[in-house]
Design a protein around this motif. Structure first.
Motif, mmCIF file in Angstrom:
data_model
loop_
_atom_site.group_PDB
_atom_site.id
_atom_site.type_symbol
_atom_site.label_atom_id
_atom_site.label_comp_id
_atom_site.label_asym_id
_atom_site.label_seq_id
_atom_site.Cartn_x
_atom_site.Cartn_y
_atom_site.Cartn_z
ATOM 1 N N ARG A 1 1.931 1.885 -3.438
ATOM 2 C CA ARG A 1 0.811 2.304 -4.283
ATOM 3 C C ARG A 1 0.435 3.752 -3.964
ATOM 4 O O ARG A 1 0.102 4.519 -4.855
ATOM 5 N N GLN A 2 0.483 4.110 -2.698
ATOM 6 C CA GLN A 2 0.135 5.479 -2.338
ATOM 7 C C GLN A 2 1.122 6.476 -2.952
ATOM 8 O O GLN A 2 0.825 7.634 -3.133
ATOM 9 N N GLN B 1 -7.366 7.322 5.353
ATOM 10 C CA GLN B 1 -7.137 6.063 4.638
ATOM 11 C C GLN B 1 -8.144 5.868 3.502
ATOM 12 O O GLN B 1 -7.803 5.353 2.442
ATOM 13 N N ILE C 1 -0.334 11.010 1.079
ATOM 14 C CA ILE C 1 -0.567 10.873 2.508
ATOM 15 C C ILE C 1 0.762 10.615 3.215
ATOM 16 O O ILE C 1 1.536 9.747 2.801
ATOM 17 N N PRO D 1 5.103 5.031 8.953
ATOM 18 C CA PRO D 1 5.708 4.661 7.658
ATOM 19 C C PRO D 1 6.375 3.282 7.760
ATOM 20 O O PRO D 1 7.036 2.994 8.754
ATOM 21 N N VAL D 2 6.154 2.451 6.731
ATOM 22 C CA VAL D 2 6.687 1.083 6.792
ATOM 23 C C VAL D 2 8.174 1.047 6.444
ATOM 24 O O VAL D 2 8.686 1.921 5.747
ATOM 25 N N ALA E 1 -2.871 8.679 -6.140
ATOM 26 C CA ALA E 1 -1.547 9.261 -5.928
ATOM 27 C C ALA E 1 -1.117 10.043 -7.161
ATOM 28 O O ALA E 1 -0.632 11.170 -7.070
ATOM 29 N N PHE F 1 0.834 -1.207 0.000
ATOM 30 C CA PHE F 1 0.000 0.000 0.000
ATOM 31 C C PHE F 1 0.873 1.263 0.000
ATOM 32 O O PHE F 1 0.559 2.241 -0.659
ATOM 33 N N TYR F 2 1.944 1.187 0.740
ATOM 34 C CA TYR F 2 2.880 2.320 0.800
ATOM 35 C C TYR F 2 3.370 2.683 -0.604
ATOM 36 O O TYR F 2 3.365 3.843 -1.007
ATOM 37 N N LYS G 1 -7.948 3.626 -8.012
ATOM 38 C CA LYS G 1 -7.059 2.766 -7.237
ATOM 39 C C LYS G 1 -6.126 3.671 -6.435
ATOM 40 O O LYS G 1 -5.957 4.841 -6.796
ATOM 41 N N PRO G 2 -5.480 3.126 -5.419
ATOM 42 C CA PRO G 2 -4.562 3.962 -4.629
ATOM 43 C C PRO G 2 -3.524 4.675 -5.489
ATOM 44 O O PRO G 2 -3.252 5.863 -5.301
ATOM 45 N N GLU G 3 -2.951 3.929 -6.479
ATOM 46 C CA GLU G 3 -1.892 4.538 -7.289
ATOM 47 C C GLU G 3 -2.448 5.619 -8.219
ATOM 48 O O GLU G 3 -1.754 6.575 -8.558
ATOM 49 N N PHE H 1 2.252 9.071 6.188
ATOM 50 C CA PHE H 1 1.689 8.041 7.062
ATOM 51 C C PHE H 1 2.044 8.249 8.527
ATOM 52 O O PHE H 1 3.117 8.757 8.866
ATOM 53 N N ALA I 1 -7.124 7.890 0.666
ATOM 54 C CA ALA I 1 -5.953 7.301 -0.010
ATOM 55 C C ALA I 1 -6.319 5.991 -0.701
ATOM 56 O O ALA I 1 -5.487 5.345 -1.302
ATOM 57 N N ARG I 2 -7.557 5.566 -0.587
ATOM 58 C CA ARG I 2 -8.123 4.389 -1.261
ATOM 59 C C ARG I 2 -7.617 3.050 -0.705
ATOM 60 O O ARG I 2 -7.467 2.087 -1.431
ATOM 61 N N ARG I 3 -7.367 3.024 0.589
ATOM 62 C CA ARG I 3 -6.984 1.757 1.216
ATOM 63 C C ARG I 3 -8.158 0.796 1.127
ATOM 64 O O ARG I 3 -9.283 1.130 1.508
ATOM 65 N N GLU I 4 -7.865 -0.422 0.641
ATOM 66 C CA GLU I 4 -8.976 -1.331 0.321
ATOM 67 C C GLU I 4 -9.615 -1.989 1.536
ATOM 68 O O GLU I 4 -10.689 -2.570 1.432
ATOM 69 N N THR I 5 -8.940 -1.898 2.662
ATOM 70 C CA THR I 5 -9.524 -2.483 3.876
ATOM 71 C C THR I 5 -10.778 -1.733 4.314
ATOM 72 O O THR I 5 -11.579 -2.261 5.082
#
Lengths: 485, 254
Positions: free
Chosen positions: A439-440, B47, B84, B89-90, B78, A436-437, B73-75, B86, B50-54
């Motif tokens: 894709r965003q 979220q 966004i 951030p991951v 964007a 998701f990161y 879609k999220p992309e 976050f 940002a189109r998070r599918e959850t």
């Protein structure tokens, strides 16, 4: 679409090399016995010593069959192979009196190779890569043979080597992987049909990459190729192999043997992109890839490097290894193994340190997706006299989705207290948050996964010859296509 | 036409309705702050945008520059200019920050029909933005957020925002976990991006951030709805009084 779906769909892809070429085959009856072995040897017009070696191997294999000695220790499960239900020799029919030159190769076969992206036409080929093309049981063409011969390099099919260079074959055949080595090696020794042969003369650096492209086409057959590479003192060679097969519902057996010999100061780099048919997304069909590959650093300061990218096959059982006999010799193993859908891979290496100051490096990257099971199995042995030996091992696993498995079985045996050993291992997971990161930020899910996988594998990819590295990256993304939607 | 028009937006996650009818217009050039108690739906709104599918949208409509955001879609969102930053951030091992960010920028450029930017032109751009956020240049070659401190991750988000140059930037609790120095740096970075062409939405719990980035509008979310809107002074009021005083409104929202 839910989040979990996204990752699961990542595992559905189509195998793009699954076509069948329609050629007339010269195939022998199904089954295996001494007559079949004699028939194969006769088809190949082999000298007596070759036939005798095959028969000794066959008799040994029979004792293994009786003793039920087929290896069962690997972390893979597949039904018992019926060895009498396989056709052990199938070759595209040659036109009468045809000599092996490109003009004589069946256009259907040339077409098949060009579909695979391999042009056998020397003018059209990328400069710098010579190809030996093995189609089912025989080598159909070898390019740049003459040019290489000028340097004294022998690059030909194994069958030709047996006839034209019997003294070299006699001297080295079975010296690294004897027919008694294991069940599949014995079977291969008895029935092997073709493969590549390379001899690098003293002090010669090979001016181009040598490669073999293996293609299984015929149904119900096995492919049993045998490759032997000898690098004489001070020579250097880089060899690549690629493999594909049609998509069929029946499993097919591929049991190859590769032997490498590096003498004093010689270097062999052996790279594989293995893309045998992996079976469909439900695990139906696919190649059983049961292979013995081993190199012997026989001379001082010699070096053997194995690099493999394993994306195909339903079952992989393969441990390209190095026996480090010569003092200061170096063994390397770089591997990316992908198990998607229902693929199972048990792969790794053995590094046997015998000489002084021998060094080995192992970098293994296992990727599991779908219901795939990926196992790294490694053995590092430091023998009593291997003073100053060093090993560095790194094995990393990447999981995509939550239905797959990653396993590591590193065995380390040290008999010399001066040895230095390092072992690192990690397991990570491609998760929805990462995707998701990406894709965003504007990247598609496929691009995200492809970037993550390539990042994970880059330590191995950079060991591959340039063109191959690009191919390997593409292959990985295709092999994982559709897993993330 | 507002840049972002949110009409009667309802959304749920795991069958639980979180957003219960959000209405909000955001124009280019404006800075909005979304505040509210825990669980009020602030991050969910971010979220969903940002189109998070959850998150499943059950009702309502969102137009982003006149286009149906909920169909993207999220992309795509964007590439249309929605960014966004976050809250968490991951980390992604094996891919460098600069490689990732260039790939993202080029994906967006491709979407807009522009030529890709090569590494030679990209690196100076990245360095300039990193300097603004006082990040050491070495961060560009490190793996995405790997081993970064909480504050470094948040700063890295703002670097990405500065490079990608979005028209709508949503900062999801960017101030949480920042010490006062980092907060100043991040605020500086955000303030530098205020422009008549851009809207910024800050999701936050604290007035503290708003001392540095002064919003044009403050909205209070409670129970999945916006229960009060006002200017920057509303945030000060919240800081003083807590959310207790909006309880009656909250009761109305339920």
């Amino acid at each position: 679409m839910t989040a979990t779906n996204t990752i699961e769909e990542f595992a559905n892809q189509e195998y793009k090399w699954g076509f069948v070429t329609d050629v007339e085959e010269d195939r022998i009856p199904r089954g295996l016995n001494e007559d079949i072995i004699r028939l194969i040897s006769a088809k190949k017009e082999e000298p007596e010593f070759m036939l005798e070696w095959r028969l000794r191997a066959f008799r040994h294999w029979m004792t293994l069959v009786k003793a039920d000695a087929e290896p069962k220790w690997a972390h893979v499960t597949f039904p018992q192979i019926d060895y009498q239900d396989i056709v052990y020799y199938s070759a595209p029919k040659k036109k009468a009196g045809a000599k092996k030159s490109l003009d004589e190769v069946d256009p259907e076969i040339l077409e098949a190779y060009s579909k695979l992206g391999i042009s056998l036409n020397e003018q059209k080929r990328l400069q710098g890569v010579a190809v030996d093309a093995v189609f089912d049981s025989v080598s159909v063409a070898t390019t740049f043979k003459a040019k290489l011969a000028k340097e004294g390099i022998i690059f030909c099919s194994f069958s030709d080597a047996v006839k034209e260079h019997p003294e070299l074959v006699k001297k080295y055949l079975g010296t690294v992987v004897p027919y008694s080595d294991n069940f599949y090696a014995a079977l291969n020794a008895a029935v092997f049909s073709d493969g590549s042969f390379v001899y690098m003369p003293k002090g010669v650096r090979c001016p181009m990459e040598l490669s073999t492209y293996f293609r299984i086409n015929a149904a119900d057959t096995g492919q049993f190729e045998r490759t032997l590479i000898i690098a004489d003192e001070g020579s250097q060679v880089s060899y690549l192999e690629g493999c594909t097969a049609p998509a069929r519902d029946e499993n097919q057996l591929h049991a190859a043997v590769v032997e490498l010999v590096a003498l004093d100061n010689a270097q062999i780099k052996y790279s594989t992109v293995q893309n045998w048919y992996p079976g469909d997304k439900n695990g139906v069909g696919g190649i059983y890839n049961l292979v013995t590959k081993r190199g012997k650093c026989a001379g001082a300061n010699s070096r053997i490097s194995w690099t493999q990218v394993e994306t195909g096959s339903s079952i992989t059982w393969k441990y390209p290894s190095c026996i480090l006999v010569g003092d200061n010799s170096v063994g390397e193993f770089y591997s990316v193994a992908l198990s998607n859908n229902y693929q199972q891979a048990d792969t790794g290496t053995k590094m046997i340190h015998i000489g002084k100051n021998t060094r080995s490096t192992i970098v293994s990257k296992g990727i599991s997706a779908g219901h795939g099971q990926n196992t790294y199995r490694g053995g590092v042995k430091i023998m009593k006299n291997a003073t100053g030996a060093r090993n560095y091992t790194q094995c990393d696993s990447l999981l995509i989705g939550d239905q797959c498995g990653a396993h590591t079985f590193p065995y380390i045996e040290v008999r010399n207290s001066s040895a230095r050993m390092e072992h690192e291992a990690s397991t990570s997971k491609v998760d929805e948050d990462q995707i998701f990161y990406f894709r965003q930020r504007g990247l598609s899910a496929e691009e995200a996964v492809s970037m993550i996988i390539n990042g994970f594998c880059k330590q191995v990819f950079r060991e591959l010859p340039m063109e191959f590295a690009v191919e390997a990256q593409k292959l990985l993304s295709v092999s994982l296509e559709g897993s993330v939607g | 036409m507002a840049m972002l028009e949110i009409r009667n937006l309802h959304a749920r996650v795991n069958k639980q309705e979180i957003l219960k009818g959000i209405n909000l217009d955001i124009n280019a050039g404006e800075v909005h702050s979304l505040m509210g108690p825990n669980g009020s739906g602030k991050s969910t709104l971010a979220q969903v945008l940002a189109r998070r599918e959850t998150y499943e949208v059950t009702e309502g409509e969102v137009l982003f520059n006149g286009k149906d955001l909920l169909a993207m879609k999220p992309e795509e969102a964007a590439c249309e200019g929605l960014f966004i930053a976050f809250q968490y951030p991951v980390e992604v091992p094996g891919i460098s920050n600069s490689y990732f960010l260039r790939a993202a920028l080029n994906a967006q450029r491709k979407y807009r029909g522009e030529e890709p930017i090569d590494a030679i032109d990209f690196i100076p751009l990245l360095k300039e933005k990193m300097k603004l956020l006082e990040m050491d240049e070495r961060f560009q070659s490190r793996a995405i957020n790997e081993g970064f401190s909480g504050g470094e991750k948040k700063r890295n988000e703002i670097v990405q925002m500065a490079v990608l140059n979005p028209s709508l930037a949503i900062l999801d609790e960017t101030d949480s976990g920042l010490d006062i120095d980092a907060l100043k740096i991040v605020s500086q970075g955000v303030n530098a991006m205020r422009s008549p062409d851009r809207a910024i939405v800050m999701v936050t719990h604290y007035q503290r951030l708003l001392d540095y980035i002064v919003p044009d509008f403050v909205h209070v979310l409670a129970g999945g709805k916006i229960v009060k809107s006002g200017g920057a002074e509303l945030a000060l009021e919240l800081e003083r009084e807590g959310y207790g005083w909006i309880e009656p409104a909250l009761a109305g929202a339920r």
